[in-house]
Design a protein around this motif. Structure first.
Motif, short mmCIF file in Angstrom:
data_model
loop_
_atom_site.label_atom_id
_atom_site.label_comp_id
_atom_site.label_asym_id
_atom_site.label_seq_id
_atom_site.Cartn_x
_atom_site.Cartn_y
_atom_site.Cartn_z
N ILE A 44 14.30 10.78 -1.13
CA ILE A 44 14.88 10.50 -2.44
C ILE A 44 14.03 11.14 -3.53
O ILE A 44 14.55 11.73 -4.47
N ARG A 45 12.72 11.05 -3.39
CA ARG A 45 11.82 11.66 -4.39
C ARG A 45 12.04 13.18 -4.43
O ARG A 45 12.09 13.77 -5.51
N LEU A 46 12.21 13.81 -3.28
CA LEU A 46 12.46 15.26 -3.25
C LEU A 46 13.80 15.60 -3.89
O LEU A 46 13.90 16.58 -4.64
N MET A 47 14.84 14.81 -3.60
CA MET A 47 16.14 15.05 -4.22
C MET A 47 16.01 14.99 -5.74
O MET A 47 16.52 15.85 -6.46
N LYS A 48 15.30 13.99 -6.23
CA LYS A 48 15.14 13.83 -7.68
C LYS A 48 14.28 14.94 -8.28
O LYS A 48 14.47 15.30 -9.44
N ALA A 49 13.36 15.49 -7.50
CA ALA A 49 12.52 16.57 -8.01
C ALA A 49 13.31 17.87 -8.18
O ALA A 49 13.07 18.63 -9.11
N TYR A 50 14.27 18.11 -7.29
CA TYR A 50 15.04 19.35 -7.33
C TYR A 50 16.31 19.28 -8.17
O TYR A 50 16.80 20.30 -8.64
N MET A 51 16.85 18.09 -8.33
CA MET A 51 18.13 17.96 -9.04
C MET A 51 17.90 17.33 -10.42
O MET A 51 16.90 16.66 -10.64
N ASP A 52 18.85 17.56 -11.33
CA ASP A 52 18.75 16.98 -12.67
C ASP A 52 19.20 15.53 -12.70
O ASP A 52 18.74 14.75 -13.52
N ASP A 53 20.12 15.16 -11.82
CA ASP A 53 20.62 13.80 -11.78
C ASP A 53 20.87 13.41 -10.32
O ASP A 53 21.48 14.18 -9.58
N VAL A 54 20.35 12.26 -9.92
CA VAL A 54 20.57 11.72 -8.58
C VAL A 54 20.85 10.23 -8.74
O VAL A 54 20.07 9.51 -9.36
N HIS A 55 21.99 9.78 -8.25
CA HIS A 55 22.27 8.35 -8.25
C HIS A 55 23.10 8.00 -7.02
O HIS A 55 23.70 8.86 -6.39
N PHE A 56 23.08 6.71 -6.70
CA PHE A 56 23.73 6.22 -5.48
C PHE A 56 24.89 5.31 -5.82
O PHE A 56 24.83 4.55 -6.79
N GLU A 57 25.93 5.41 -5.02
CA GLU A 57 27.11 4.56 -5.16
C GLU A 57 27.48 4.01 -3.79
O GLU A 57 26.85 4.34 -2.79
N ARG A 58 28.53 3.18 -3.76
CA ARG A 58 29.01 2.57 -2.51
C ARG A 58 27.88 1.87 -1.76
O ARG A 58 27.72 2.04 -0.55
N GLY A 59 27.09 1.11 -2.49
CA GLY A 59 26.01 0.34 -1.85
C GLY A 59 24.90 1.19 -1.27
O GLY A 59 24.15 0.74 -0.42
N GLY A 60 24.79 2.42 -1.70
CA GLY A 60 23.75 3.31 -1.21
C GLY A 60 24.20 4.25 -0.11
O GLY A 60 23.42 5.08 0.36
N SER A 61 25.47 4.17 0.30
CA SER A 61 25.94 5.07 1.36
C SER A 61 26.50 6.38 0.80
O SER A 61 26.98 7.22 1.55
N GLU A 62 26.39 6.56 -0.50
CA GLU A 62 26.88 7.78 -1.13
C GLU A 62 25.87 8.22 -2.18
O GLU A 62 25.52 7.44 -3.06
N VAL A 63 25.40 9.46 -2.09
CA VAL A 63 24.47 9.99 -3.08
C VAL A 63 25.17 11.07 -3.88
O VAL A 63 25.85 11.93 -3.32
N HIS A 64 25.03 10.99 -5.18
CA HIS A 64 25.60 11.96 -6.12
C HIS A 64 24.43 12.75 -6.72
O HIS A 64 23.50 12.15 -7.26
N MET A 65 24.51 14.08 -6.64
CA MET A 65 23.45 14.93 -7.18
C MET A 65 24.08 15.99 -8.07
O MET A 65 25.16 16.51 -7.78
N ARG A 66 23.37 16.32 -9.15
CA ARG A 66 23.86 17.35 -10.06
C ARG A 66 22.70 18.22 -10.51
O ARG A 66 21.62 17.74 -10.81
N LYS A 67 22.97 19.52 -10.56
CA LYS A 67 21.99 20.50 -11.03
C LYS A 67 22.65 21.36 -12.09
O LYS A 67 23.69 21.97 -11.85
N ARG A 68 22.07 21.40 -13.28
CA ARG A 68 22.60 22.22 -14.38
C ARG A 68 21.89 23.57 -14.39
O ARG A 68 20.72 23.67 -14.06
#
Length: 99
Positions: free
Chosen positions: A68-92
């Protein structure tokens, strides 16, 4: 790297490496603007509150949370939905201004 970590988490932690469990990936690209990636597993999710804002597990001895820390380091936005079974990542796209 962020996608790789998300996929690894989905397979190992979400689906518990079950051979018939599926991982779904959705990707949207806005050329010259951003990319959005959603990774969904078939697991029960996890308690997102047990990770700190930087993605580190609050239990410092824990083996989990580095992805999770690596995802957040590389992406601009990282958040979880569906109780944590879905990760949303965005890079601008980062534009550089020339003088």
């Amino acid at each position: 790297m962020a996608l790789r970590e998300a996929l690894g988490n989905a397979v190992v932690h979400g689906n518990h490496e079950h051979p018939r469990a599926k991982v779904h990936i959705r990707c949207r690209c806005w050329p010259g603007k951003e990319i959005s990636i959603v990774v969904t597993d078939q697991g029960k999710g996890f308690d997102v509150g047990k990770t700190g804002d930087n993605g580190l597990a609050l239990d410092l001895i824990s083996e989990h949370g580095r992805g999770i820390r690596l995802m957040k380091a590389y992406m601009d936005d990282v958040h979880f939905e569906r109780g944590g079974s879905e990760v949303h990542m965005r890079k601008r796209l980062r534009t550089t201004s020339s003088s």
